[in-house]
Design an enzyme around this catalytic site. Structure first.
Site, PDB file in Angstrom:
ATOM      1  N   PHE A  88       0.832  -1.200   0.000  1.00  0.00           N
ATOM      2  CA  PHE A  88       0.000   0.000   0.000  1.00  0.00           C
ATOM      3  C   PHE A  88       0.866   1.249   0.000  1.00  0.00           C
ATOM      4  O   PHE A  88       1.867   1.327   0.729  1.00  0.00           O
ATOM      5  CB  PHE A  88      -0.875   0.070   1.256  1.00  0.00           C
ATOM      6  CG  PHE A  88      -1.827  -1.067   1.453  1.00  0.00           C
ATOM      7  CD1 PHE A  88      -3.115  -1.018   0.948  1.00  0.00           C
ATOM      8  CD2 PHE A  88      -1.442  -2.187   2.182  1.00  0.00           C
ATOM      9  CE1 PHE A  88      -4.007  -2.062   1.152  1.00  0.00           C
ATOM     10  CE2 PHE A  88      -2.327  -3.236   2.395  1.00  0.00           C
ATOM     11  CZ  PHE A  88      -3.613  -3.177   1.880  1.00  0.00           C
ATOM     12  N   ASP A  89       0.453   2.240  -0.762  1.00  0.00           N
ATOM     13  CA  ASP A  89       0.964   3.595  -0.584  1.00  0.00           C
ATOM     14  C   ASP A  89       0.347   4.145   0.703  1.00  0.00           C
ATOM     15  O   ASP A  89      -0.634   3.602   1.230  1.00  0.00           O
ATOM     16  CB  ASP A  89       0.574   4.443  -1.795  1.00  0.00           C
ATOM     17  CG  ASP A  89       1.074   5.875  -1.690  1.00  0.00           C
ATOM     18  OD1 ASP A  89       2.129   6.102  -1.068  1.00  0.00           O
ATOM     19  OD2 ASP A  89       0.396   6.769  -2.219  1.00  0.00           O
ATOM     20  N   GLY A  90       0.916   5.242   1.195  1.00  0.00           N
ATOM     21  CA  GLY A  90       0.419   5.832   2.435  1.00  0.00           C
ATOM     22  C   GLY A  90      -0.612   6.921   2.216  1.00  0.00           C
ATOM     23  O   GLY A  90      -1.823   6.698   2.305  1.00  0.00           O
ATOM     24  N   ASP A 149      -2.174   6.026  -5.222  1.00  0.00           N
ATOM     25  CA  ASP A 149      -3.089   7.049  -5.742  1.00  0.00           C
ATOM     26  C   ASP A 149      -2.512   7.809  -6.923  1.00  0.00           C
ATOM     27  O   ASP A 149      -3.234   8.572  -7.571  1.00  0.00           O
ATOM     28  CB  ASP A 149      -3.450   8.047  -4.631  1.00  0.00           C
ATOM     29  CG  ASP A 149      -2.266   8.919  -4.237  1.00  0.00           C
ATOM     30  OD1 ASP A 149      -2.368  10.163  -4.298  1.00  0.00           O
ATOM     31  OD2 ASP A 149      -1.211   8.354  -3.871  1.00  0.00           O
TER      32      ASP A 149
END
Length: 310
Positions: free
Chosen positions: A174-176, A287
Site C-alpha cells: 500500500f501507498d500511504g 493514488d
C-alpha cells in the site's frame, strides 16, 4: 437462518480484473454487445486466461480451505469456515457471465455469487454486499465506489502478473497518503512545497493521520490474519515516497490504529517499481498514476483515484 456475508472479507471484482478478456473487450468497446456475447458464448468451454488480480483472489480464497474444529470428536463433522467471499461484479451480460463462472470453476476458484449488468455501472451493488474491496478496470466505477466509502482501485490490465514464489502468503503493498491515510499532508505538499510538508509532519508527529480510503481493508486483512490458518498467511508493506523525518507520523498512526505492517519503505521520492519487484506483492495500491505505471512493469497494480492528486 438467513444467509449473510457479515464478518467476512468480501472482495468484489470485475471480470476483466480477474481474467484476461482483453481480446474480447476490443469487440465490446466497438459498441456491438451482440458480437461480444456471441464471442463469449463460442468460447464458453475455453477457460479464460488468468488476469491481473487472479493471484490475489486465488490466495485469499485459500483461507476458506481450513475447516473449523471444535474438538477431536468434531473433526469430521465440523462445517467449513469461509472467512473470505469473492463476488463477480461485472458490466458483462449474463450470457458472458456463464464463461466467467466456468473459468473460475476450471481454476478451482470457489466463487458462487455474481452480478452482471450488461454495460451498466455495477458499483451500487457494493453496499448490499458489504464489500471490503472493489477491483475494476473501469475508472468511473472505481471513483463512484470510493465516493460511497468502499476501498476500490482501477486495475491496470497491462500489469505484470504476480510471482509464484510465495504460494502460501498473500502479499499486498500500500501507498500511504491518500490510500491508507488521508491526503491531509499531501495537500500541504501540493500547496506549499516539500519544506512546509516536512514541518507540518514534524509538528504533528504525535497526532495520528486521518483515515484514508483503504484503512478498512487493512483492518479486515489483519482480522483475517489473526483468525489464522496453517495453510496461508498475509504479509503487508507500506511503500511511500515519505522520508525521515516525516516517516514518524506514518508509523505512529499505524501504532495508534493497532495495525501491524510487516515491511515499510520510506523511499524519499525514489522509484517504487524496483522495490516492489523485490517485495513481489500479489497487488499494489497507489493514488498516483505515475507510480502505478512504474509499478505495473513489475507487479500487479491498481490506481486508487482519491485525494488531491485525483
Amino acid at each position: 437462518m438467513a444467509v449473510t456475508l457479515d464478518g467476512k472479507l468480501v472482495v468484489a471484482i470485475s471480470s476483466r480484473a480477474l481474467f484476461d478478456f482483453e481480446e474480447e473487450n476490443q469487440v465490446f468497446e466497438q459498441g456491438d454487445d451482440r458480437a461480444y456475447m456471441a464471442m463469449q458464448l463460442q468460447r464458453l468451454d475455453i477457460p479464460a486466461k488468468p488476469g491481473v488480480a487472479f493471484s490475489l483472489v486465488k490466495k485469499l480464497l485459500a483461507f476458506n480451505q481450513t475447516p473449523v474444529q471444535t474438538g477431536p470428536a468434531d473433526r469430521l463433522a465440523a462445517p467449513a469456515h469461509h472467512p473470505v467471499e469473492v463476488v463477480i461484479l461485472s458490466r458483462n451480460d449474463p450470457v458472458s457471465g456463464l464463461r466467467v463462472f466456468r473459468s473460475a470453476q476450471h481454476y478451482g476458484l470457489a466463487i458462487e455469487r455474481g452480478s452482471f449488468t450488461r454495460g451498466q455501472s455495477p458499483w451500487r451493488y457494493l453496499k448490499p454486499l458489504h464489500a471490503n474491496l472493489f477491483l475494476s478496470t473501469h475508472l468511473s466505477d472505481v471513483r463512484a465506489a470510493l465516493a460511497a466509502g468502499v476501498p476500490a482501485a482501477q486495475v491496470y490490465p497491462q500489469s505484470v502478473h504476480a510471482s509464484d514464489a510465495h504460494p502460501d502468503e498473500v502479499r499486498i503493498a500500500f501507498d500511504g497518503d491518500a490510500v491508507l491515510f488521508s491526503d491531509e499532508a499531501e495537500r500541504v505538499y501540493q500547496a506549499q512545497g516539500l519544506q512546509a510538508f516536512q514541518k507540518h509532519e514534524i509538528d504533528k508527529a504525535a497526532l495520528p493521520l486521518p483515515d484514508g480510503p483503504f484503512k478498512p481493508l487493512l483492518f479486515a486483512l489483519q482480522r483475517l490474519q489473526n483468525a489464522g490458518t496453517p495453510a496461508m498467511r498475509i504479509r503487508t508493506a507500506l511503500v511511500t515516497a515519505r522520508s525521515a523525518p516525516s516517516h514518524e507520523r506514518a508509523i505512529r498512526t499505524l501504532m495508534n490504529w493497532h495495525i501491524d505492517v510487516d515491511e515499510a519503505f520510506f523511499l524519499g521520492g525514489l522509484d517504487k517499481g524496483e522495490f516492489l519487484r523485490e517485495f513481489e506483492p500479489d497487488f499494489f495500491f497507489d493514488d498516483q498514476t505515475g507510480h502505478i505505471q512504474s509499478a505495473a512493469q513489475h507487479v500487479p497494480s491498481g490506481h486508487v483515484a482519491s485525494g488531491v492528486r485525483n
